[in-house]
Scaffold this motif. Structure first.
Motif, PDB file in Angstrom:
ATOM      1  N   TRP A   1      11.794  12.337   5.876  1.00  9.81           N
ATOM      2  CA  TRP A   1      10.997  12.053   7.063  1.00  9.81           C
ATOM      3  C   TRP A   1       9.542  12.448   6.867  1.00  9.81           C
ATOM      4  O   TRP A   1       8.639  11.754   7.330  1.00  9.81           O
ATOM      5  CB  TRP A   1      11.598  12.749   8.288  1.00  9.81           C
TER       6      TRP A   1
ATOM      7  N   VAL B   1       2.910   6.430   6.027  1.00 12.55           N
ATOM      8  CA  VAL B   1       2.352   5.569   7.067  1.00 12.55           C
ATOM      9  C   VAL B   1       0.989   6.077   7.512  1.00 12.55           C
ATOM     10  O   VAL B   1       0.026   5.320   7.638  1.00 12.55           O
ATOM     11  CB  VAL B   1       3.326   5.475   8.269  1.00 12.55           C
TER      12      VAL B   1
ATOM     13  N   GLY C   1       1.195  -1.117  10.381  1.00 12.73           N
ATOM     14  CA  GLY C   1       1.361  -1.500  11.783  1.00 12.73           C
ATOM     15  C   GLY C   1       2.187  -0.507  12.570  1.00 12.73           C
ATOM     16  O   GLY C   1       2.943   0.290  12.011  1.00 12.73           O
TER      17      GLY C   1
ATOM     18  N   ALA D   1       6.761   2.489  13.068  1.00 13.69           N
ATOM     19  CA  ALA D   1       5.541   2.460  12.249  1.00 13.69           C
ATOM     20  C   ALA D   1       5.914   2.012  10.847  1.00 13.69           C
ATOM     21  O   ALA D   1       6.998   2.335  10.351  1.00 13.69           O
ATOM     22  CB  ALA D   1       4.901   3.846  12.200  1.00 13.69           C
ATOM     23  N   ASP D   2       5.043   1.237  10.229  1.00 16.05           N
ATOM     24  CA  ASP D   2       5.360   0.748   8.889  1.00 16.05           C
ATOM     25  C   ASP D   2       4.103   0.554   8.067  1.00 16.05           C
ATOM     26  O   ASP D   2       2.994   0.450   8.604  1.00 16.05           O
ATOM     27  CB  ASP D   2       6.134  -0.580   8.965  1.00 16.05           C
ATOM     28  N   ALA D   3       4.283   0.538   6.768  1.00 15.91           N
ATOM     29  CA  ALA D   3       3.182   0.253   5.847  1.00 15.91           C
ATOM     30  C   ALA D   3       3.741  -0.511   4.659  1.00 15.91           C
ATOM     31  O   ALA D   3       4.875  -0.250   4.220  1.00 15.91           O
ATOM     32  CB  ALA D   3       2.527   1.548   5.375  1.00 15.91           C
TER      33      ALA D   3
ATOM     34  N   GLU E   1       8.954   2.438   6.366  1.00 11.94           N
ATOM     35  CA  GLU E   1       9.153   2.083   7.769  1.00 11.94           C
ATOM     36  C   GLU E   1       9.926   3.214   8.445  1.00 11.94           C
ATOM     37  O   GLU E   1      10.841   3.778   7.841  1.00 11.94           O
ATOM     38  CB  GLU E   1       9.938   0.773   7.868  1.00 11.94           C
ATOM     39  N   ALA E   2       9.546   3.540   9.667  1.00 11.89           N
ATOM     40  CA  ALA E   2      10.261   4.566  10.440  1.00 11.89           C
ATOM     41  C   ALA E   2      10.402   4.082  11.880  1.00 11.89           C
ATOM     42  O   ALA E   2       9.471   3.496  12.437  1.00 11.89           O
ATOM     43  CB  ALA E   2       9.503   5.880  10.390  1.00 11.89           C
ATOM     44  N   VAL E   3      11.578   4.318  12.462  1.00  9.55           N
ATOM     45  CA  VAL E   3      11.873   3.835  13.814  1.00  9.55           C
ATOM     46  C   VAL E   3      12.563   4.932  14.614  1.00  9.55           C
ATOM     47  O   VAL E   3      13.419   5.649  14.079  1.00  9.55           O
ATOM     48  CB  VAL E   3      12.836   2.622  13.772  1.00  9.55           C
TER      49      VAL E   3
END
Lengths: 129, 338
Positions: free
Chosen positions: A6, A13, B177, B202-204, B216-218
């Motif tokens: 994490w 990001v 984004g 969020a993602d890159a 990517e993280a959600v």
């Protein structure tokens, strides 16, 4: 492992967001166009980069387009410019555009390239000398 | 188009023509466009059976006013994450989409709605739509939000959901984004009660020459889950054990080992995924640990043409259950686009 994952996710990001230059690449590209007459635009689903190019009336704009994936099109609305950008690995295409009147010239992908095709647009801002 | 061969441990392999998609576009003028996408999933559609699906995934009109402001109306893709709007098989590594883009972002995610989109400055793009909400009655412990899509079929629109995405595409090779989705999804229950759902993502994505990196993280929060679980349990006889918080993400690195050769390109990739659809539970509920999953996915893609991808991968899936084994799997896929 889970906590590290994490931390890495968030830092990737955040650092990626932090790489956005304050002036943006389009501004650099526009500035460079005086010294380096070729504006290089990269096309990929569903983006042109840069998507904003600045120039002045009467300046010959040499635009080189290269695709990172499939076939795209490059059309400047209201002009005769409409070319096909070959797919990745098949080279590039060059367009010459010399605006005679100031204004905002929208360019877009003119070859259907996928679900987000209509997002794929940009603008050439032509200012008076 | 794509077909797959999936071979999980302990069971026979399966061949499946997963998606056959027809894209239709029409230009009424420079300012008005139509986009439609029709998909046959799993090759065969049979009424009232668990076979395939014939889905209208997109059918919208774009009214293009200016670079900064345009209007879209119809059946459209939700602007959430990396995969949902950019799901052509040759543009992502791996035979199957990442777990997070299956359970938490239920790709391919489309609903009826209306909204605005455009680009401002030097590479800042936005989309903001009002659409039909997800249906919380179909959320599950294992698949999270996935079955909650209404898919434009006689959708309940009593309480509209809102979704938005802001992304930066001004640096060559880099797309970053953030996306949000928020809606009230408890419209099926009588007496009616709210199930507020909030998703933030969020993602890159960065590519340089042969290298491509993705992250990517959600996080998803679902409100009022005790009432939701109780109401669904009384309806179908099984408490779905929906969590109040779900989260997931992945990191991926891919490299084109061969690029520009006469016979095409070859790329290799590795991806680490973590998805927990039982991350936080309401008081009185225990998480089902088999749905707290991690996976290492390694594989390769061969592109004989930029629009054709032959893919294989090996997925090592793990979970936190002490009794239920997560099977590893070998996957092979052929996808193309034209």
């Amino acid at each position: 492992m889970r906590r590290s994952f994490w931390l890495v996710c968030v830092s990737v990001v955040v650092s990626a967001l932090g790489t956005a230059p304050p002036g943006g690449l389009a501004a650099q590209q526009g500035t460079e166009s005086k010294a380096e007459p070729v504006v290089r635009i990269r096309a990929e689903r569903f983006t042109f980069t840069p998507s904003e190019v600045r120039t002045t009336v009467g300046t010959r704009l040499d635009i080189e387009l290269k695709s990172d994936d499939t076939v795209h099109g490059f059309r400047i609305i209201g002009t005769d410019v409409n070319v096909e950008v070959p797919k990745r690995g098949k080279g590039s295409v060059r367009v010459v555009f010399t605006p005679t009147t100031p204004g905002r010239y929208t360019f877009e992908c003119s070859h259907t390239c996928g679900a987000g095709h209509s997002f794929m647009r940009g603008v050439i801002i032509v200012e008076a000398k | 188009m794509e077909f797959h061969y999936n071979k999980p441990e302990f069971v026979d392999g399966e061949l499946d023509f997963h998606r056959f998609v027809l894209l239709v576009t029409h230009r009424y003028s420079d300012r008005i466009r139509f986009v439609g996408e029709l998909e046959v999933a799993h090759a065969f559609v049979e009424g009232l059976e668990e076979a395939g699906e014939l889905e209208l995934e997109q059918a919208y009109l774009d009214f293009l006013f200016s670079r900064g402001l345009n209007i879209r109306a119809g059946l459209m893709l939700m602007p959430v994450g990396i995969i949902n709007e950019r799901h052509e098989p040759p543009v992502f590594y791996g035979v199957e989409r990442p777990l997070v883009d299956t359970a938490l972002i239920p790709t391919t995610w489309f609903e009826i709605g209306v909204g605005v989109h455009g680009e401002v400055g030097r590479g800042w793009r936005y989309r903001a739509f009002l659409t039909a909400p997800l249906d919380a009655e179909r959320f599950t412990a294992e698949d999270g939000l996935r079955d909650g899509r209404q898919k434009g079929s006689r959708t309940n629109a009593g309480r509209l959901a809102a979704t938005a995405r802001l992304e930066y595409v001004g640096t060559p090779g880099l797309t970053t984004g953030v996306s949000v989705w928020t809606g009230r999804s408890g419209f099926q229950f009588r007496p009616r009660f709210d199930v507020p759902v909030h998703l933030i993502e969020a993602d890159a994505r960065y590519s340089f020459d042969r290298l491509e990196l993705r992250a990517e993280a959600v996080q998803v929060s679902v409100g009022n889950t005790p009432d939701l679980n109780d109401a669904v349990g009384r309806t179908i006889g099984i408490d779905p054990n929906v969590a109040k918080t779900m989260r997931g993400g992945y990191l991926e690195a891919g490299y084109r080992v061969v690029s520009g050769a006469r016979f095409g390109d070859i790329g290799a990739f590795v991806r680490y995924e973590s998805v927990d659809t039982q991350h936080r539970m309401a008081d009185g509920y225990l998480p089902l640990r088999e749905f707290d999953r991690t996976a290492w996915v390694v594989g390769a893609t061969y592109w004989p043409d930029a629009d054709i991808a032959l893919k294989f991968d090996y997925t090592m899936l793990r979970n936190r259950s002490v009794s239920i084994v997560a099977p590893n799997s070998f996957n092979l896929g052929l996808g193309w686009w034209f």
